[in-house]
Motif scaffolding. Structure first.
Motif, mmCIF file in Angstrom:
data_model
loop_
_atom_site.group_PDB
_atom_site.id
_atom_site.type_symbol
_atom_site.label_atom_id
_atom_site.label_comp_id
_atom_site.label_asym_id
_atom_site.label_seq_id
_atom_site.Cartn_x
_atom_site.Cartn_y
_atom_site.Cartn_z
ATOM 1 N N UNK A 3 34.690 -23.919 11.740
ATOM 2 C CA UNK A 3 34.744 -23.799 13.188
ATOM 3 C C UNK A 3 33.610 -22.892 13.640
ATOM 4 N N UNK A 4 32.822 -23.374 14.597
ATOM 5 C CA UNK A 4 31.750 -22.566 15.172
ATOM 6 C C UNK A 4 32.011 -22.369 16.653
ATOM 7 N N UNK A 5 31.917 -21.131 17.083
ATOM 8 C CA UNK A 5 31.954 -20.798 18.500
ATOM 9 C C UNK A 5 30.506 -20.527 18.885
ATOM 10 N N UNK A 6 29.963 -21.412 19.718
ATOM 11 C CA UNK A 6 28.557 -21.326 20.110
ATOM 12 C C UNK A 6 28.516 -20.911 21.571
ATOM 13 N N UNK A 33 35.050 -19.336 10.288
ATOM 14 C CA UNK A 33 34.716 -19.321 11.711
ATOM 15 C C UNK A 33 33.473 -18.465 11.908
ATOM 16 N N UNK A 34 32.513 -19.012 12.645
ATOM 17 C CA UNK A 34 31.304 -18.248 12.934
ATOM 18 C C UNK A 34 31.061 -18.219 14.432
ATOM 19 N N UNK A 99 32.925 -29.981 10.716
ATOM 20 C CA UNK A 99 32.520 -28.888 11.605
ATOM 21 C C UNK A 99 33.002 -29.174 13.021
ATOM 22 N N UNK A 100 33.719 -28.214 13.580
ATOM 23 C CA UNK A 100 34.228 -28.274 14.944
ATOM 24 C C UNK A 100 33.522 -27.184 15.737
ATOM 25 N N UNK A 101 32.796 -27.586 16.787
ATOM 26 C CA UNK A 101 32.021 -26.640 17.589
ATOM 27 C C UNK A 101 32.672 -26.472 18.958
#
Length: 157
Positions: A3-6, A33-34, A99-101
């Motif tokens: 999981x990416x928090x952009x 998570x990034x 990958x979930x953004x």
């Protein structure tokens, strides 16, 4: 699933940074998570809102890879209760996504090209929040969703 928090721009509030970091640390117990913070645009006073959205959009689009599932946090998105968000997240995890953004835009929202690329939109509330505080609110909701999925005693129904 990763999981990416952009997010567009850095937060200048130490309290918000600290709260987001605390939830990201908790989340890494469940999945990787990034947080990716894109640099703030320079000289935004001389840019129109559309120009700013376009430039931010170009930077955002460079962050997404083939097969990424991209969800915009957007005022026009679906509003879900925490339990429903957990079910939504569980479905994405079960689908085999790599990958979930989740994307938090700048103060004017997203460019049309980013909306075209997105696979979904979520709204945290009908109210408007600063794009900085949304980071903390969403990080907490993401953590809450994982505790609901795991049937842990964080969420009370």
């Amino acid at each position: 699933m990763k999981v990416d928090l952009i997010v567009v721009g850095k937060t200048d509030q130490a309290e918000v940074r600290s709260l987001v970091a605390a939830y990201l640390k908790r989340l890494n117990f469940y999945t990787k998570v990034t947080l990716t913070e894109l640099p703030d645009l320079k000289n935004t006073r001389s840019l129109s809102a559309e120009s700013q959205k376009r430039q931010e959009g170009e930077a955002l689009l460079r962050q997404f890879g083939e097969g990424d599932y991209v969800v915009l946090l957007d005022e026009k998105g679906a509003q879900l209760r925490s339990v429903d968000f957990a079910l939504w997240l569980q479905k994405r995890m079960n689908s085999g996504l790599r990958r979930l953004c989740f994307v938090i835009g700048g103060p004017y929202g997203f460019s049309p090209k980013v909306y075209e690329r997105a696979d979904g939109r979520l709204s945290l509330s009908a109210m408007t929040f600063s794009h900085q505080i949304v980071r903390a609110l969403f990080a907490e909701q993401l953590y809450r969703a994982f505790t609901i999925i795991r049937n842990e005693p964080y969420h009370h129904e």
